[in-house]
Structure formats: C-alpha cells, structure tokens
Design a protein around this motif. Structure first.
Motif, mmCIF file in Angstrom:
data_model
loop_
_atom_site.group_PDB
_atom_site.id
_atom_site.type_symbol
_atom_site.label_atom_id
_atom_site.label_comp_id
_atom_site.label_asym_id
_atom_site.label_seq_id
_atom_site.Cartn_x
_atom_site.Cartn_y
_atom_site.Cartn_z
ATOM 1 N N ASP A 11 0.829 -1.214 0.000
ATOM 2 C CA ASP A 11 0.000 0.000 0.000
ATOM 3 C C ASP A 11 0.859 1.258 0.000
ATOM 4 O OD1 ASP A 11 -2.245 -1.528 -0.036
ATOM 5 O OD2 ASP A 11 -2.570 -1.451 2.141
ATOM 6 N N GLU A 12 1.933 1.237 0.786
ATOM 7 C CA GLU A 12 2.814 2.395 0.806
ATOM 8 C C GLU A 12 3.527 2.555 -0.538
ATOM 9 O OE1 GLU A 12 5.124 2.926 4.646
ATOM 10 O OE2 GLU A 12 4.380 0.857 4.888
ATOM 11 N N ALA A 13 3.881 1.424 -1.152
ATOM 12 C CA ALA A 13 4.517 1.490 -2.473
ATOM 13 C C ALA A 13 3.587 2.133 -3.488
ATOM 14 C CB ALA A 13 4.918 0.092 -2.917
ATOM 15 N N LEU A 14 2.299 1.718 -3.466
ATOM 16 C CA LEU A 14 1.324 2.315 -4.387
ATOM 17 C C LEU A 14 1.226 3.825 -4.187
ATOM 18 C CD1 LEU A 14 -1.521 -0.361 -4.263
ATOM 19 C CD2 LEU A 14 -0.134 0.254 -6.260
ATOM 20 N N ASP A 15 1.242 4.246 -2.928
ATOM 21 C CA ASP A 15 1.153 5.675 -2.628
ATOM 22 C C ASP A 15 2.358 6.421 -3.212
ATOM 23 O OD1 ASP A 15 0.047 8.014 -1.059
ATOM 24 O OD2 ASP A 15 2.064 7.861 -0.200
ATOM 25 N N ARG A 16 3.563 5.839 -3.049
ATOM 26 C CA ARG A 16 4.770 6.473 -3.572
ATOM 27 C C ARG A 16 4.777 6.503 -5.108
ATOM 28 N NH1 ARG A 16 7.763 9.971 -0.572
ATOM 29 N NH2 ARG A 16 7.263 9.445 1.593
ATOM 30 N N PHE A 17 4.306 5.407 -5.689
ATOM 31 C CA PHE A 17 4.196 5.400 -7.149
ATOM 32 C C PHE A 17 3.283 6.529 -7.626
ATOM 33 C CE2 PHE A 17 5.452 0.709 -7.528
ATOM 34 C CZ PHE A 17 6.630 0.992 -8.206
ATOM 35 N N GLU A 18 2.143 6.681 -6.986
ATOM 36 C CA GLU A 18 1.201 7.730 -7.384
ATOM 37 C C GLU A 18 1.818 9.113 -7.198
ATOM 38 O OE1 GLU A 18 -1.454 7.450 -8.981
ATOM 39 O OE2 GLU A 18 -1.899 5.325 -8.796
#
Length: 989
Positions: free
Chosen positions: A827-834
C-alpha cells in the motif's frame, strides 16, 4: 484612383484631379507597385528598382520611410504590407499599363476573329494611353520598360495591319516609313510598308524596300529575310490581290503581314497561344512555329543543337512533367542542382517534348561573359555580318540577337551557365524583355537571380533504404541496372547482388553521373569489388566517356569544377563544413567554420550544399572532396576540435531539457544531430581529448537511453575507456562513472568491465546524488546492485527528496516505491508510485511517467490483477511510442504480453512478445530480449509445444545479462520455467 505610368507617373482621383505624390524616390516606389498592381512585390525587387544594383547602407529603413510617405499621399489602405513585400491595392484596369495590355489583347482577338474595324478601334485606344517613355520615374526598371516598349511596337504593328485590312494604304505610308526608319531590322514593319506602298500603286518602291531590307539584314546580322518578308516580296511580284483591302475578310484565311503568313492565304492560326496573350500579334510565325519555306528569323528552324541521345532516359518522369508545366507558365525556367545531377539531360529531354522551335546552346566551352551572346548567335544560325562598307556603327551581339529573335516563337536552352551567371542573366533578361515570344530554359549550379525566373531544383535520383524488398522501384537502382547491362550484357539486379547495388547507389548519393561511372567499371570489376572500393570513390570513378566534357569524365572533375567556381570565403566554408557528418544549422556552421552564415547561403545558391529541414547538408561525394581540401589546408584538427566543442555545449544545454515538458522537441532536435554527436565523440577519443570525450559521453547518455541507442553508444564509450586506460581525470568522477555504465548497458560482461563497475561502486555509492550528470541517478542502482540494507535505503529516499529538483524528487519517489515493494509494504509502495507519477506529470516528463506506470503495472501483475496491469501497460506503451523510446516500447510490449498471458489471450501475448523481441534485437536491449523470449517460451508452454518452449527459454537464458541487478527477476523466472518444463517431461515419461 487611377495610376498612369506610361510616361511620367501620375495619380488621378475620382474627379480626374492630380494627386500630389512626393519626391523621386516615392514616385519610383509608386511606379513599381503600380506596374504590379494587386500583386505583392518583394522588398528586394523594390529596392533594386528604386536604387539600382548597388543600394546604399540602411536601405531597409529607407524603403520603410518611402512607404510611409506614399501611404500619407494615397491613404494607408492602398499600400499593404505583407511578409514577402508590399502591394498596391488597385484594380489592374485602373493602371494605364495594365489597361494597355488588356486592350491590346482584346484588339488582337478581334483581329484574329476577322473584325479589323473593332481591332483598330481597341488598339488605337490602347496606344493613346501612352504619354511618353514608360516607367519614366523608375530609372532602374529598364527591363520592364523595354518590355512595355516592345509591346507598344507590337500593338502598333497590329493596329497597322487592321487599318491595312480596312484599305487605308495611302494614309499609312508616311507613318510606316518613319517606323521602318526607326526600326530598320524589324521585318514585319518592312513587310507592312511594302503592302502599303503596293496598295498605293507604288509597286517598284515596294520591291526597293525589300531589296534594301535584304541587304541590311545580310550586312548587319548575316541572315536572310524571314518568312513574312519573303512572302510579301513574292506577293508583290505576283500582284497578289490579297495585298489590297481585305474587309470583310475571307473566312479561314490570314494575310501577308499577319503572323505566320507565307502566301496569299493559309489556314488561320486562330486565337493567341494560351501561354501568352501577346504571342500571336507580336510573332513572326504561326502558332505551330513554322513560317514560309520552314524558315523564320535567323533563316533556320527546328531543333537546333539538340543531339539524339545514345542512352535511355531513366527515373525522371516526374521532373520531366514539372519542367514541361513550368515552361507553360513561365518564360524563364532555371534548373539548378549539383554537378552530375542530370540537369543537361533533363533539359534536353524537356526541350525535345516542346511542340515549337528549340535552340540548344552549350555554354560550357565559353570562357568569358562576352562570349555568351556570340554562342547564342552561332547556335541560332546567325553568321558574322559582312564588312561594314558604309561605315555604319555595327550592332553589338545582344542587339543582333534581339533583331533575330524579336518576331520568333522559340525555346532557347542555355546549358551549363554556372561559370557565366552574371553574363547569362544579363542577356536572358534583355532578350526576354525585348522578345515577347521567346522562352528560356537554363541549367546551372545556381539561379540567375532575375525577376520572373522560375527555379526548379534537380535533386539526385530517389534512393532505396539500406534494406528494401524491391530495389528496382527506385530510379537510382534502375539507372545503375540499365547502364550496367550496357557494359555487361545479361546483368540484372537480383537477390545475389541487390545489396551491393543499393550500397553503391546510396554511397554515390543518387547522382546520375556517379552512378553511370560506377556501372561502367563493371567492364573490369565485379559488383562486389565496385561496392568495396567506394571508400576511395575518386580513384574508382576516374574513367568516363571520352566524348564527354573533361569536367564530366571523372567524378573528381565534376566536383572540382564546382569547387573552382567558388570564391575564397566559399571554399573555406565548404572545406570546414565537411567536418559536419549530417549537415548543420546555420548557427552551428557559423560558429564552427568561423564565417558568417551568408557564405553558407551562397554555397546553397551554388548547389554545393542543399537546404533540407532547416539544415545545410552536403552530398557525401561533395563532402568527401571538401574533406580532402580540409586536410590539405592543415586546419583539420582545429575545425574538428571546434566541431566537438560545439556539440559538448549543445549537449550541456539539451540534456536537462530532455527531462522536462520540452523533451519531445529536444529529442527531435538531437535526432538531427545524432550522427555528428557520435563523430564528435570519436574524434575526441582518437585525438586524445579525453576530458572533452568523457563529458560528451556522459551528457549524451540520457538521449541515447531514451532513443535506445544502446550498442552504438556502448561502442563509443568502450573505445574511450580503452584509450583512457588507467588514467583518471580529477573532478570528472561522475562523467567517468557514466561512461562505465554506458558500456555496461549493452549487456556484455568481461573482467575489465567488472573491475570498472566495482570502481564505480567505490567512487559513487548507491545513495550518491549526482550533481552534474543528473540522469545517472536512475542508472546507478541498475548496474551496481541493491543496497545491503533496504531499511537504510528507505531512510535515504525519505531524506533525499528535501531540496531536490522536481525531476530528481519524482525519481526518488519512484525509487522509494520499488524499495517499499521489495519490503512487502504494497500500500505504501502504491502511494509512492502515485506521488511519483504526479510529479512527472507536473513537469510533463513522459519518460518518467512510463517508468512509474511500468512499476505500477508490475505490482498489479504480482497481485494477479491482470486487467489493471493490461491497462497500465497500454498507457505506458502509448507514451513510449509518443517518445519514440525503443527500449521502453519493447518493455511495455513485454508487460502487456505478461498481462495478456494472465488473461488467457495467448495470440495477443505472442504478438506482443514477438514485436518486443524484434525491437530489442535491433537496439541491443539484451535484458528486454531475454524477457520477450521468456514470454514467448511461456506462451508455447501454455499451448503445449514443450520443445519450442524449451528452445526459447534456452535462448532467453543465453542473452540475459548476468551482472545486472535489474535482470535478477527475469533470470529467476527463466530458471523456474525451465524447471517446470523439466518436471512435466518427467511426468510424461
């Protein structure tokens, strides 16, 4: 308002009152604008017409000042500004010169239609518009004034003919006697005087006029009387009734002083030619160009000077049609192009298709400008006059030409005038102004530069790409095949020799002469030998036709002829420009060559360079010649150093812009410069300029990566590192490290490269933030491996974003996302990608967006969300195609192929992987090729073809780089797939 320019320039208002205009310059400006009323007149043409061929300094401001004065006199709306010049907003009927032309055209139509009374009325009305010398207030517009005077005289002749048809012979004798005395060599006037005298009962005097004229023509011009005068003489001898009044005229006949009349009655030539409204009335021949006894002015008719060609005419059908169309629309057409482009042959073929008379004048043998007119006189058959027994001043050659051609409809071909441009231009301008039925076709390396000239560049023959399924579709190859078959019977382009033929034609720039010389070498060499010897093209192509001009017998002589015609500055610019491999923009040439861009423009005008898409380029043959001159000059190293430093400055400016919203523009710009950029790096390496070469390589890396130039750039970097050896350049650690990474990205490994990568790891650890070579931030971890502690790396990314540039900040967020993904914090990775995607979108950086979308797609693929992975791969692929980023396109296809495999779309997946494999092979992206082969193997395994799958997986493992951290996942997937296949094979047994 009405404008009068057939005399001193006047402007009349609606009430007929004169409008004050101003001083001489303003009046000259108005005269020139009125002459072209309703049409744009170029600023240069106005300046020359106002000030002459040597205008004073600051003339642009002076022109604007005169325009302002004229606007104040006439009204601002009447003098319009356009980017190309100025326009007088007036109806042509409101300008007396244009009204004169329209009335004379109507008068001639009436005359041709058998209505001499209406013709006489219209022509008198036209001639009454004259108030003195035309364009009197524009003293430098002599050519245009002469053309109007010629039209006035032709209109007078037509008016006389109409009145003779009406029986007014006695009234016309005095006027015709004065006109004949004023224009003693004008045969139509003399024939009309004979008719008027005969109709007045003075047959003996009419015969005397003929004898005086015959003697005068012989003494002054060396010619016999033309068709009209000979026919009038015969008619007087026979007492032909057609010499008398002819109103009403007999239908379908014409009369002795009419154009083309050869006897008492011949089929009427009909209306004037569509090519010129004045042709019929002013001409001494009929519309077919053939007068009595097949002769006209000059005594000979037909295709003078046009030799029958011994070889076929290949590959110029389109150009031939263009020349024909131009000759219909323009009286002066100039074919320009480099030596050996085939201008002369094209002119001969075009002239051969013309329906009327043609005279071909070869100017190559003429050594000075004074000989141009003499060469034309000789070509049209005018011999030298007899000794002047009566001590009359002899006519100069140009005047003799005007007398010989004034009444003749002719296409005059002036061939190879590049060494006599000024003299040819002066003569052509003079003849065209004085001879309304004359057309001129010119060939040369540059245009004549006179008003009314229609310029048609003759380019080399169209060339095939390096690889083509049907080379004979291209004219250059067809020409080679045709000429080769002539010297080696049975020769044909086939699968066995096509590659050699294409290489020869491309190396010779499609120049017809060079191709013919190369084909001729097949008498003694094989096609492979000819292709192999092209690096020394001037020695190879050193034997041509013995009957050709010396400068056309060898390729070297062709180019040397053009070179010798250049002045000193042009030769300096040409030799220095050869340092550019793919041409140059004007500002680049000016900086590297050290001469103003005007010299470059002059080379383009002389066909030494061509202007294509904003760049000045040399044909490779011309460049090779000029490169030899550069080496002979001793300044080769100096110029190539300037060339390389220009490209370093360009890359220092361009590199950061590749990671902004301007990246599309700058990628396209660097595509233009790519070959020269490579050449600059090579020269820096070969000359030992290691600092220059290292910096060039480092700041070109982002461009090369985005464009997928993997192999060529790796070879350049490897050559520089090999030359560098153990030497290290203080303060250039980042640049050195980038050179090592460029070598590594080609996928090959050896002990030396491993040692250098270890050195880079020591110099620049994974958490190093580049200062000068920003793009290295993306590549460093890819080739030097992951950190030992991902937790520490996460802290680095959290701290690093503070104070970074927007691009570095977006890239750091993307790197942080990959670390979080490896730590299992999805979930944190998705946030950073966005967050990263938003950052790249904010600065408009497509390549960064592709990187993030690929990361997001990989994450969704791992989660089993194949539909989301498919959509993300499609979005990334669209952006990558916009960029033209070959590596990213191949990677996007692989990601889409993976998603399609997960969705069961095996056909779609196979297509994606196959395309990705082809792209990766082309640009040397071994990691992506391994991925594509893996994908194809998995598709075949799903389809049940285990043998095909195994073969593909073996290939994938062989090409997959072992030393890249970024290929670790691919290697693991290949190994797992091969293990799975092995297990299935065991279970099947």
């Amino acid at each position: 308002m009405r404008f009068q320019i057939l005399g001193p320039t006047n402007v009349l208002d609606e009430d007929g009152e004169q409008v004050p205009v101003g001083g001489p310059r303003v009046r000259a400006l108005l005269t020139l604008l009125a002459l072209h009323a309703g049409r744009i007149v170029g600023a240069e043409q106005l300046v020359e017409g106002m000030y002459g061929p040597r205008p004073p300094e600051g003339v642009a401001n002076a022109l604007q000042s005169q325009v302002s004065r004229l606007r104040r006199a006439l009204g601002r709306d009447l003098v319009e500004f356009h980017p190309a010049g100025y326009r007088l907003v007036a109806d042509p009927h409101d300008v007396d010169a244009r009204r004169f032309e329209l009335l004379t055209a109507e008068g001639r139509q009436a005359l041709a239609g058998g209505d001499p009374e209406r013709a006489a009325m219209l022509l008198r009305e036209a001639l009454e518009l004259w108030r003195g010398a035309p364009l009197a207030d524009a003293p430098h517009a002599g050519a245009a004034a002469a053309a109007l005077e010629e039209l006035r005289l032709a209109a007078t002749e037509d008016r006389v003919r109409a009145e003779l048809d009406l029986g007014r012979h006695r009234e016309l004798v005095a006027e015709l006697s004065q006109l004949a005395a004023a224009h003693p060599l004008r045969e139509r006037l003399r024939a009309q005087l004979m008719r008027a005298l005969y109709g007045s009962g003075r047959q003996a005097e009419a015969l005397t006029v003929y004898e005086e004229t015959r003697k005068l023509l012989d003494e002054e011009l060396g010619i016999e009387p033309g068709a009209d005068l000979a026919a009038a003489h015969l008619a007087v001898l026979r007492a032909d009734p057609s010499l008398g009044p002819t109103h009403p005229p007999t239908p379908g006949t014409t009369h002795l002083d009419a154009p083309g009349a050869a006897r008492s009655a011949i089929p009427s030539p009909g209306a004037a030619s569509a090519r010129s409204p004045y042709r019929q009335g002013a001409s001494g021949q009929d519309a077919g160009g053939q007068g009595a006894h097949g002769q006209g002015a000059g005594g000979r008719r037909g295709r003078q000077g046009l030799r029958a060609q011994l070889t076929s005419f290949v590959g110029r059908a389109e150009e031939l049609a263009q020349v024909g169309a131009r000759l219909q629309d323009s009286r002066l057409v100039t074919l320009i192009g480099p030596g050996g482009a085939g201008k002369t042959r094209l002119a001969i073929e075009a002239a051969g298709q013309e329906p009327g008379d043609v005279c071909f004048v070869p100017l190559a043998p003429v050594s000075d400008g004074d000989g141009v007119a003499q060469a034309v006189l000789a070509a049209i058959g005018v011999r030298d006059p007899l000794l002047n027994l009566h001590e009359r001043p002899a006519l100069d050659p140009a005047a003799r030409l005007v007398a010989a051609l004034a009444g003749r409809e002719l296409l005059l071909v002036l061939d190879n005038c590049e060494h006599l441009v000024a003299a040819t231009a002066e003569l052509a301008d003079h003849l065209l102004a004085a001879c309304p039925d004359l057309r001129v076709l010119v060939t040369g390396r540059e245009a004549l530069g006179i008003t009314g000239e229609s310029i048609l560049p003759v380019a080399p023959l169209r060339l095939p790409p390096a690889e083509t399924p049907d080379p004979l579709e291209y004219p250059a190859v067809r020409l080679f095949a045709d000429r080769a078959a002539a010297v080696r019977p049975g020769f044909a382009v086939d699968a066995g020799n096509a590659a050699h033929v294409v290489r020869i034609c491309r190396a010779l720039d499609g120049l017809p002469l060079a191709i013919e010389l190369a084909a001729a070498r097949l008498r003694t060499l094989s096609i492979a030998d000819v292709a192999a010897r092209l690096d020394d093209r001037f020695r190879l192509l050193a034997r041509g036709s013995r009957t050709a001009l010396p400068r056309h017998q060898t390729l070297h002589a062709v180019v040397a002829w053009s070179w010798d015609l250049l002045d000193d500055d042009e030769q300096v610019m040409a030799r220095r420009l050869s340092a550019f491999v793919a041409g140059a923009r004007p500002e680049a040439a000016e900086r590297v060559c050290g001469l103003p861009e005007e010299v470059l423009f002059s080379l383009a005008e002389k066909s030494l360079v061509e202007f294509v898409d904003g760049r000045f380029r040399m044909l490779e043959t011309i460049r090779a010649f000029c490169a030899e001159r550069l080496e002979e000059s001793g300044e080769g190293d100096t110029i190539r150093d300037a060339h390389a430093r220009y490209y370093l400055d360009l890359m220092l400016a361009a590199d950061p812009l590749l990671r902004t919203a301007a990246q599309m523009e700058w990628l396209a710009r660097l595509d233009e410069e790519s070959d020269d950029l490579d050449a600059a790096v090579r020269w820096a390496t070969e000359s030992g300029q290691f600092e220059l070469g290292t910096r060039l390589l480092a700041h070109s890396a982002c461009y090369w990566w985005m464009r997928g130039h993997r192999v060529s750039s790796a070879n350049l970097a490897a050559a520089l590192l090999a030359a560098l050896g153990e030497t290290r350049l203080p303060g250039l650690e980042e640049e050195y490290a980038m050179c090592v990474l460029i070598v590594a990205w080609a996928g090959g490994t050896d002990e030396l490269l491993r040692t250098r990568l270890e050195e880079v790891r020591r110099l620049l650890p994974i958490d190093y933030l580049p200062v000068r070579v920003e793009f290295m931030m993306m590549l460093l971890s890819m080739f030097t491996g992951p950190p030992a502690d991902f937790g520490a790396m996460e802290q680095f990314y959290m701290d690093a974003v503070v104070g970074l540039s927007p691009w570095k900040e977006a890239l750091a967020s993307c790197g942080h996302a990959f670390v979080l993904q490896l730590l299992g914090r999805t979930d944190e990775a998705l946030d950073r990608f966005e967050r990263s995607l938003s950052g790249f979108r904010a600065i408009g950086e497509r390549w960064g967006m592709v990187l993030v979308l690929s990361g997001l797609g990989a994450l969704r693929q791992l989660q089993g969300d194949y539909r989301s992975a498919l959509a993300l791969a499609g979005e990334a692929l669209t952006l990558a195609r916009e960029l033209g980023a070959v590596t990213e396109i191949a990677e996007g296809l692989c990601r889409r192929g993976d998603a399609r495999t997960g969705l069961g779309d095996l056909e779609g997946a196979r297509d994606d992987f196959a395309e990705a494999a082809e792209l990766s092979r082309r640009n040397g992206s071994m990691e992506t090729l391994a991925w594509a082969l893996l994908g194809l193997g998995l598709v075949e395994a799903e389809r049940g073809d285990h043998e095909a799958a195994r073969a593909l997986l073996v290939q994938a493992r062989e090409v997959c780089p072992d030393n890249w951290f970024s290929t670790e996942d691919t290697r693991a997937r290949i190994d797992a797939a091969m293990t799975g296949l092995a297990g299935e094979a065991v279970s099947e047994r």
